[in-house]
Design a protein around this motif. Structure first.
Motif, PDB file in Angstrom:
ATOM      1  N   LEU A   1     -51.292  -3.696 -14.604  1.00 14.28           N
ATOM      2  CA  LEU A   1     -50.864  -3.005 -15.725  1.00 14.28           C
ATOM      3  C   LEU A   1     -50.670  -4.130 -17.010  1.00 14.28           C
ATOM      4  O   LEU A   1     -51.562  -3.099 -18.448  1.00 14.28           O
ATOM      5  N   PHE A   2     -50.654  -4.597 -17.621  1.00  9.08           N
ATOM      6  CA  PHE A   2     -51.706  -6.042 -18.596  1.00  9.08           C
ATOM      7  C   PHE A   2     -52.592  -5.064 -18.741  1.00  9.08           C
ATOM      8  O   PHE A   2     -53.283  -5.374 -20.747  1.00  9.08           O
ATOM      9  N   ILE A   3     -53.854  -5.013 -18.283  1.00  5.12           N
ATOM     10  CA  ILE A   3     -55.070  -5.620 -18.657  1.00  5.12           C
ATOM     11  C   ILE A   3     -55.429  -3.818 -18.581  1.00  5.12           C
ATOM     12  O   ILE A   3     -56.190  -4.117 -19.555  1.00  5.12           O
ATOM     13  N   ALA A   4     -54.950  -3.149 -18.530  1.00  3.79           N
ATOM     14  CA  ALA A   4     -54.999  -2.197 -18.379  1.00  3.79           C
ATOM     15  C   ALA A   4     -54.584  -1.658 -19.710  1.00  3.79           C
ATOM     16  O   ALA A   4     -55.298  -0.750 -20.405  1.00  3.79           O
ATOM     17  N   ALA A   5     -52.882  -1.595 -20.249  1.00  2.00           N
ATOM     18  CA  ALA A   5     -52.818  -1.539 -21.827  1.00  2.00           C
ATOM     19  C   ALA A   5     -53.376  -2.307 -22.422  1.00  2.00           C
ATOM     20  O   ALA A   5     -53.879  -1.678 -23.611  1.00  2.00           O
ATOM     21  N   TRP A   6     -53.757  -3.488 -22.591  1.00  2.00           N
ATOM     22  CA  TRP A   6     -54.524  -4.072 -23.200  1.00  2.00           C
ATOM     23  C   TRP A   6     -56.170  -3.182 -23.931  1.00  2.00           C
ATOM     24  O   TRP A   6     -56.311  -3.136 -24.823  1.00  2.00           O
ATOM     25  N   ALA A   7     -56.990  -2.598 -22.980  1.00  2.00           N
ATOM     26  CA  ALA A   7     -58.632  -1.591 -22.651  1.00  2.00           C
ATOM     27  C   ALA A   7     -57.842  -0.487 -23.071  1.00  2.00           C
ATOM     28  O   ALA A   7     -59.073  -0.818 -24.008  1.00  2.00           O
ATOM     29  N   LYS A   8     -56.273   0.381 -22.993  1.00  3.48           N
ATOM     30  CA  LYS A   8     -56.606   1.578 -23.699  1.00  3.48           C
ATOM     31  C   LYS A   8     -55.572   1.959 -24.652  1.00  3.48           C
ATOM     32  O   LYS A   8     -55.194   2.257 -25.487  1.00  3.48           O
ATOM     33  N   GLN A   9     -55.379   0.013 -25.068  1.00  2.00           N
ATOM     34  CA  GLN A   9     -54.434  -0.174 -26.401  1.00  2.00           C
ATOM     35  C   GLN A   9     -53.169   0.403 -26.620  1.00  2.00           C
ATOM     36  O   GLN A   9     -52.393   0.571 -27.561  1.00  2.00           O
ATOM     37  N   ASP A  10     -52.238   0.726 -24.886  1.00  5.10           N
ATOM     38  CA  ASP A  10     -51.115   1.001 -25.496  1.00  5.10           C
ATOM     39  C   ASP A  10     -50.000   0.609 -25.401  1.00  5.10           C
ATOM     40  O   ASP A  10     -49.663  -0.862 -24.274  1.00  5.10           O
ATOM     41  N   TRP A  11     -49.215  -0.170 -26.325  1.00  2.02           N
ATOM     42  CA  TRP A  11     -48.203  -1.221 -27.374  1.00  2.02           C
ATOM     43  C   TRP A  11     -47.527  -1.433 -25.293  1.00  2.02           C
ATOM     44  O   TRP A  11     -47.405  -2.238 -26.005  1.00  2.02           O
TER      45      TRP A  11
END
Ligand code: HSE
Length: 311
Positions: free
Chosen positions: A202-212
């Motif tokens: 999830l961390f990597i996906a959130a980083w890629a999508k900038q989902d803070w």
């Protein structure tokens, strides 16, 4: 290239919560290493100069020798000066900077022609795990994982997003990685492993999508922080204080004892809250405000004549 190189290598924060031994991020805070071919002399100024003399200097020379040995050459004597800005023994990758600097300088000054994979493999062998040395060498957020073959490090570099700030609470005491690893259990419940795999992904996906929001939530961990809390008084409270003061999420930085908070607002409030929470547990700490660094090890501008690329 001549016979001199000044190499800058960034601090790093490893794990970022759930990504134990596989996630690491370069920070905008550097150690500088000045190499000059000629004679073996060593000096150091800056952070923890006394301790550095023994450990950091030895590590740089070890890496310098290892780079030459990897191409069956004998390493020439080299004069080394370290200007250190990164607190030592605090989970901010100071030893990784020494390893990476020695390899990087040998590659440049000796024209060894080592590529990224070879440098990373040598660095991870010396350091024991890849999560600090990878971002120290390459910059950004690096996902790295030991492959099936000895020395094989599979890795991907992700650029830092704009606007992300980092708050570091750096305790006055040191904690060695060896000690911080000695408190970890040999076995963990399957459900905890599953939890961490999910959070790290999830961390990597959130980083890629900038989902803070998701990025912060993805920093929860069950594999190392709960066990290391015994070595860092107030850890649990500092982690929560950062989030209550407005941070997206927080984690023990590497093996600790520093704590890193990721935030897009109120960095001073976050830092003050972390400092107060540590103080309530009798731990003095200083606060460093920084940001992710997109660039890993590189030559200082004054030594960039004839420069042909990052490695
Ligand atoms: N992943 C390593 C650990 C980092 O947590 O032990 C050490 O800096």
């Amino acid at each position: 290239m001549g016979n001199r190189a000044q190499v800058l290598v960034p601090a790093t924060t490893a794990n970022l919560g759930a990504g134990f031994d596989c996630l690491g991020m370069a920070l905008d805070l550097y150690n500088s290493f000045d190499f000059e071919l000629g004679s073996n002399e060593f000096s150091v100024t800056g952070e923890g100069a006394g301790e550095l003399e023994a450990s950091q200097g030895r590590l740089v020379y070890r890496a310098w020798n290892a780079a030459y040995a990897s191409v069956s050459r004998v390493a020439p004597p080299v004069k080394l000066h370290i200007e250190s800005q990164i607190p030592i023994g605090r989970g901010l990758g100071s030893s990784a900077t020494a390893v990476v600097a020695g390899l990087y300088a040998a590659n440049r000054l000796g024209n060894l022609q080592l590529g990224v994979d070879e440098l990373l493999s040598l660095a991870a062998r010396i350091e024991g795990h890849p999560d600090n040395v990878a971002p120290a060498l390459l910059g950004g957020l690096v996902v790295s994982s030991m492959g099936e073959q000895p020395g094989e490090i599979d890795h991907i570099v992700l650029e830092p997003p704009d606007g992300l700030q980092l708050v570091l609470a750096v305790p006055a005491f040191e904690l060695s990685t060896t000690k911080a690893r000695s408190v970890l259990p040999k076995l963990v419940p399957h459900s905890h492993a599953v939890f961490n795999v999910g959070r790290a992904a999830l961390f990597i996906a959130a980083w890629a999508k900038q989902d803070w929001d998701l990025l912060g939530k993805a920093m929860d961990d069950r594999l190392h922080q709960p066990f290391r809390a015994i070595l860092v008084p107030g850890l649990v409270q500092v982690l929560s204080a950062a989030v209550e003061a407005g941070a997206l999420g927080s984690a023990l930085s590497g093996a600790g004892p520093s704590v890193v908070a990721l935030t897009i607002r109120k960095p001073y409030d976050v830092g003050e809250a972390m400092q107060s929470a540590f103080a309530a547990h009798g731990v003095e700490c200083r606060v460093i405000l920084t940001k992710p660094a997109g660039r890993g090890a590189h030559l200082a501008r004054s030594h960039i004549d004839g420069w042909e690329g990052e490695l």
